[in-house]
Design a protein around this motif. Sequence first.
Motif, mmCIF file in Angstrom:
data_model
loop_
_atom_site.group_PDB
_atom_site.id
_atom_site.type_symbol
_atom_site.label_atom_id
_atom_site.label_comp_id
_atom_site.label_asym_id
_atom_site.label_seq_id
_atom_site.Cartn_x
_atom_site.Cartn_y
_atom_site.Cartn_z
ATOM 1 N N SER A 101 0.831 -1.202 0.000
ATOM 2 C CA SER A 101 0.000 0.000 0.000
ATOM 3 C C SER A 101 0.866 1.254 0.000
ATOM 4 O O SER A 101 0.566 2.233 -0.688
ATOM 5 C CB SER A 101 -0.934 0.011 1.216
ATOM 6 O OG SER A 101 -1.938 -0.975 1.103
ATOM 7 N N VAL A 106 -0.846 4.911 -0.771
ATOM 8 C CA VAL A 106 -0.859 5.635 0.510
ATOM 9 C C VAL A 106 -0.226 7.020 0.397
ATOM 10 O O VAL A 106 -0.761 8.006 0.921
ATOM 11 C CB VAL A 106 -0.174 4.796 1.611
ATOM 12 C CG1 VAL A 106 0.161 5.662 2.816
ATOM 13 C CG2 VAL A 106 -1.082 3.649 2.045
ATOM 14 N N ALA A 109 -2.435 9.477 -1.197
ATOM 15 C CA ALA A 109 -3.566 9.756 -0.306
ATOM 16 C C ALA A 109 -3.226 10.830 0.723
ATOM 17 O O ALA A 109 -4.057 11.678 1.049
ATOM 18 C CB ALA A 109 -3.987 8.467 0.404
ATOM 19 N N VAL A 145 -3.358 0.401 8.546
ATOM 20 C CA VAL A 145 -4.007 -0.283 7.431
ATOM 21 C C VAL A 145 -3.793 -1.774 7.664
ATOM 22 O O VAL A 145 -2.660 -2.236 7.792
ATOM 23 C CB VAL A 145 -3.409 0.147 6.084
ATOM 24 C CG1 VAL A 145 -4.001 -0.683 4.945
ATOM 25 C CG2 VAL A 145 -3.659 1.630 5.842
ATOM 26 N N TRP A 270 -9.077 0.377 7.478
ATOM 27 C CA TRP A 270 -8.394 1.421 8.244
ATOM 28 C C TRP A 270 -8.895 1.370 9.675
ATOM 29 O O TRP A 270 -10.095 1.474 9.933
ATOM 30 C CB TRP A 270 -8.665 2.802 7.651
ATOM 31 C CG TRP A 270 -8.269 3.950 8.536
ATOM 32 C CD1 TRP A 270 -9.086 4.844 9.154
ATOM 33 C CD2 TRP A 270 -6.930 4.320 8.919
ATOM 34 N NE1 TRP A 270 -8.371 5.743 9.895
ATOM 35 C CE2 TRP A 270 -7.041 5.449 9.763
ATOM 36 C CE3 TRP A 270 -5.670 3.808 8.621
ATOM 37 C CZ2 TRP A 270 -5.929 6.076 10.309
ATOM 38 C CZ3 TRP A 270 -4.558 4.424 9.172
ATOM 39 C CH2 TRP A 270 -4.686 5.544 10.006
ATOM 40 N N LEU A 292 -7.133 8.660 3.459
ATOM 41 C CA LEU A 292 -6.857 7.290 3.021
ATOM 42 C C LEU A 292 -8.100 6.655 2.398
ATOM 43 O O LEU A 292 -8.016 5.965 1.374
ATOM 44 C CB LEU A 292 -6.370 6.456 4.209
ATOM 45 C CG LEU A 292 -4.988 6.814 4.768
ATOM 46 C CD1 LEU A 292 -4.740 6.061 6.069
ATOM 47 C CD2 LEU A 292 -3.891 6.499 3.759
#
Length: 306
Positions: A101, A106, A109, A145, A270, A292
């Motif tokens: 991720s 990520v 984000a 995460v 999350w 996120l």
Amino acid sequence: MDNLDSAALDCLAALADEGSFEGAAQRLAVTQSAVSQRLRVLESQLGRPLVVRARPLRLTPAGQVLLRLARQWQALRVDAAAELGLPLPRLKMPIAVNADSLATWVLPALDALVQQEETLALELLVDDQAFTQEWLRDGSVLGCVSTGREPLRGCSAQALGVMPYGAFVSPAFLAQRLPQGLHEGNVAAMPFIVFNRKDDMHQRWVERAMDLRAPRLLERHVPSSEAFMQATLMGWGIGVLPLLQVRAALERGELVALRPQAQVPVALYWHQWTLKAPSAAPPLLDRIGQALLAQARCDLEPPPAA
């Protein structure tokens, strides 16, 4: 518990982060004796040790409980200062994410939030998605995460989406090692690139693609998502990678999918501590979660139905 000193809680968090009294003193800009004194006061109030004095030091179970309180208290202080228009204290915001991720969605984000919050000391900690929730449990991070669906006590959980994984090789590897394709007769002799000892994605893919149980596979460990991808491109072996990461390489013909119909879907969630904001303004931790979630909705496949 009602009269715990916030400076002592900051001291405990600094000890957890730095792993030594010297490092904590430098972080807090105080002497080592001041750190020791604050810790002793806190331990006296609780009637139990909070750290194991080793190298590096580590927290006791009681220390981990107080570390969670310290992290939450620090985050709430920052949110209150922002709401009151006061100078913002520098806050380390530790978040645990899985490497794949981090290598894909990520950073985009969080980019706008990081650019906006000049005092945000974001700390991204990397672990396998099946283990990041343990960082949240022991107070090392404020959010993570994870593949875990159920929230911990005092936490909330939101579905982010699904990252499908497939098996890929370079065209040269396919021509030299797999002219007849991958099958039950040659899979044990083929090298698979593996992130680390926690990584079982290659085994899960083989089980799904070939209906083999607990396959024993040849492994080549490459503990970095970017290097993992590069090793696959270089023909080191079969890489089980997220489709999101390999899309461009597939379009350029740099990678070839093995058994494209066989994919391993990884549902991500999350998790964060539930902090009570001093006002209606969303706390910083909530804003991280919202960022996120928004990016995941763009890059990941829809989350599984509840």
